[in-house]
Design a protein around this motif. Structure first.
Motif, PDB file in Angstrom:
ATOM      1  N   ASN A  48       9.081   8.635  -0.402  1.00 45.94           N
ATOM      2  CA  ASN A  48       8.250   8.209  -1.531  1.00 45.94           C
ATOM      3  C   ASN A  48       7.606   6.866  -1.180  1.00 45.94           C
ATOM      4  OD1 ASN A  48      10.268   6.105  -2.167  1.00 45.94           O
ATOM      5  ND2 ASN A  48      11.520   7.838  -2.856  1.00 45.94           N
ATOM      6  N   TYR A  49       6.835   6.359  -2.111  1.00 42.77           N
ATOM      7  CA  TYR A  49       6.098   5.123  -1.860  1.00 42.77           C
ATOM      8  C   TYR A  49       6.825   3.880  -2.374  1.00 42.77           C
ATOM      9  CZ  TYR A  49       2.183   8.056  -0.523  1.00 42.77           C
ATOM     10  OH  TYR A  49       1.377   8.969   0.119  1.00 42.77           O
ATOM     11  N   ALA A  50       8.089   4.036  -2.715  1.00 39.01           N
ATOM     12  CA  ALA A  50       8.856   2.884  -3.189  1.00 39.01           C
ATOM     13  C   ALA A  50       9.014   1.855  -2.064  1.00 39.01           C
ATOM     14  CB  ALA A  50      10.219   3.336  -3.689  1.00 39.01           C
ATOM     15  N   THR A  51       9.062   0.591  -2.435  1.00 39.37           N
ATOM     16  CA  THR A  51       9.244  -0.474  -1.453  1.00 39.37           C
ATOM     17  C   THR A  51      10.599  -0.329  -0.756  1.00 39.37           C
ATOM     18  OG1 THR A  51       7.895  -1.957  -2.792  1.00 39.37           O
ATOM     19  CG2 THR A  51       9.322  -2.970  -1.119  1.00 39.37           C
ATOM     20  N   PHE A  75       3.024   1.461   9.095  1.00 41.81           N
ATOM     21  CA  PHE A  75       3.369   1.165   7.715  1.00 41.81           C
ATOM     22  C   PHE A  75       2.181   1.468   6.811  1.00 41.81           C
ATOM     23  CE2 PHE A  75       6.057  -1.480  10.351  1.00 41.81           C
ATOM     24  CZ  PHE A  75       7.305  -1.280   9.781  1.00 41.81           C
ATOM     25  N   ILE A  76       2.468   1.862   5.586  1.00 40.20           N
ATOM     26  CA  ILE A  76       1.417   2.187   4.624  1.00 40.20           C
ATOM     27  C   ILE A  76       1.309   1.074   3.588  1.00 40.20           C
ATOM     28  CG2 ILE A  76       0.744   3.785   2.795  1.00 40.20           C
ATOM     29  CD1 ILE A  76       2.064   5.997   4.336  1.00 40.20           C
ATOM     30  N   SER A  77       0.081   0.666   3.322  1.00 43.78           N
ATOM     31  CA  SER A  77      -0.194  -0.282   2.245  1.00 43.78           C
ATOM     32  C   SER A  77      -1.196   0.392   1.322  1.00 43.78           C
ATOM     33  CB  SER A  77      -0.771  -1.591   2.800  1.00 43.78           C
ATOM     34  OG  SER A  77      -1.098  -2.459   1.749  1.00 43.78           O
ATOM     35  N   GLY A  78      -0.707   0.867   0.175  1.00 41.94           N
ATOM     36  CA  GLY A  78      -1.564   1.651  -0.711  1.00 41.94           C
ATOM     37  C   GLY A  78      -1.870   2.974  -0.063  1.00 41.94           C
ATOM     38  N   ASP A  79      -3.136   3.280   0.122  1.00 41.58           N
ATOM     39  CA  ASP A  79      -3.527   4.512   0.789  1.00 41.58           C
ATOM     40  C   ASP A  79      -3.985   4.280   2.223  1.00 41.58           C
ATOM     41  OD1 ASP A  79      -3.022   5.992  -1.481  1.00 41.58           O
ATOM     42  OD2 ASP A  79      -5.040   5.679  -2.297  1.00 41.58           O
ATOM     43  N   GLU A  80      -3.794   3.058   2.699  1.00 45.78           N
ATOM     44  CA  GLU A  80      -4.267   2.718   4.028  1.00 45.78           C
ATOM     45  C   GLU A  80      -3.092   2.558   4.994  1.00 45.78           C
ATOM     46  OE1 GLU A  80      -7.399   2.542   4.907  1.00 45.78           O
ATOM     47  OE2 GLU A  80      -8.111   2.961   2.861  1.00 45.78           O
ATOM     48  N   TYR A  81      -3.272   3.068   6.243  1.00 43.90           N
ATOM     49  CA  TYR A  81      -2.289   2.836   7.297  1.00 43.90           C
ATOM     50  C   TYR A  81      -2.487   1.430   7.855  1.00 43.90           C
ATOM     51  CZ  TYR A  81      -0.568   7.601   7.712  1.00 43.90           C
ATOM     52  OH  TYR A  81       0.036   8.792   7.473  1.00 43.90           O
ATOM     53  N   TRP A  82      -1.379   0.720   8.001  1.00 43.99           N
ATOM     54  CA  TRP A  82      -1.456  -0.558   8.674  1.00 43.99           C
ATOM     55  C   TRP A  82      -1.620  -0.315  10.172  1.00 43.99           C
ATOM     56  CZ3 TRP A  82       2.765  -4.353   6.443  1.00 43.99           C
ATOM     57  CH2 TRP A  82       2.417  -4.677   5.122  1.00 43.99           C
ATOM     58  N   GLN A  83      -1.930  -1.351  10.858  1.00 47.65           N
ATOM     59  CA  GLN A  83      -2.008  -1.252  12.313  1.00 47.65           C
ATOM     60  C   GLN A  83      -0.629  -0.909  12.863  1.00 47.65           C
ATOM     61  OE1 GLN A  83      -3.441  -4.781  14.167  1.00 47.65           O
ATOM     62  NE2 GLN A  83      -3.295  -3.962  16.248  1.00 47.65           N
TER      63      GLN A  83
END
Length: 313
Positions: A48-51, A75-83
């Protein structure tokens, strides 16, 4: 997503796809495994998207040598993939030694106190060696080393009685492993430590198991005939036991009985041997019956003689 990859094997470096290695063995409830290939759980992703923070995973290394590795995560931040985030290069741990080519490309001597056969994770004693370029011999010693002062060693002698002995020992002193060379010229004199030129020395302690690897020259010259000549066939002695701190250094305590090769061995002749602890022979049913009959007959004869003696009084 979290993965362990062979170092340098991603698309940015010219590979068609990343080479994932190993398999995850355990993970927190907040994530789940993904089988990217080979039906192995070689990636983890979130449920899930929980922290999430402070997560602990257990990863099992592959059986084969894959070289150096690194941990890769997105890592995911919102709907965007982090680097993509990468760990530093993690060098391959050469221990425990791979027994895959035993009896083919290298000689292996395996010893277990209570098993007819064993493998690298549960043998009490493992010795592997192979000749390199006809000038050196590459050795690996490993096995059980419970306690704070233990050793594993390979010895060489020109006689089956091992009256004189030259040995290279992998020694444990609390949390440190080291490699030493000893000679035994007489029991009265005891073991003597001498310097020996060994190359590519590596040591590792993992709980109750110890490993050492080194490359020894085929012929080592030393003062007073204390060198080691591996170019000639010799009896091999396989030793393990406790050490004793004396004369300012740790010295192996030699066992009362040696485990050794049945004949002289040349290091360039590849072999595979299993050694097991000799167990006391159990009395067979026939032997037990014979013994019982003997006791019964002896008792009857004794009673008969006693009765005759009474009559004669």
């Amino acid at each position: 997503m979290l993965q362990v990859r062979k170092f340098g094997s991603d698309e940015r470096r010219g590979f068609d796809q990343a080479v994932r290695v190993g398999e995850f063995a355990s993970w927190p409830n907040s994530v789940k495994p993904v089988m990217c290939d080979k039906n192995e759980k070689n990636a983890l992703t979130n449920k899930n998207y929980a922290t999430k923070n402070g997560l602990t995973f257990k990863w099992k290394a592959p059986n084969e040598d894959v070289g150096d590795i690194q941990i890769v995560a997105r890592f995911i931040s919102g709907d965007e993939y982090w680097q993509m985030t990468e760990s530093r290069e993690i060098p391959m741990n050469e221990f425990p030694v791979n027994l895959k080519n035993c009896g083919k490309a290298k000689s292996c001597i395996l010893y277990s106190e209570n098993k007819a056969s064993c493998h690298q994770d549960d043998c009490d004693y493992i010795l592997t060696y192979s000749v390199v370029n006809n000038t050196n011999v590459e050795f690996v010693l490993g096995g059980s080393a419970k306690g704070e002062q233990n050793y594993l060693a390979v010895g060489f002698s020109m006689t089956p009685e091992a009256e004189t002995l030259k040995m290279i020992a992998c020694m444990r002193a609390k949390t440190v492993a080291e490699i030493k060379y000893f000679t035994l010229n007489s029991m009265d004199e005891g073991l003597m430590e001498y310097p020996m030129r060994l190359e590519n020395k590596k040591m590792d302690l993992d709980g109750d198991r110890m490993w050492c690897s080194f490359v020894a020259p085929m012929v080592t010259q030393a003062e007073e005939g204390n060198g080691l000549d591996l170019s000639v066939p010799q009896y091999q002695i396989y030793l393990r036991g406790q050490t004793n701190y004396t004369r300012g250094s740790n010295f192996p305590i030699l066992p009362a009985k040696y485990l050794m090769s049945k004949k002289e061995v040349s290091v360039d002749k590849i072999k595979l041997q299993y050694h097991t602890m000799e167990k006391p022979k159990q009395q067979s049913g026939a032997d037990a019956l014979s013994y019982a009959s003997y006791v019964l007959i002896s008792a009857i004869v004794t009673i008969h003689l006693w009765e005759n003696a009474r009559r004669s009084l």
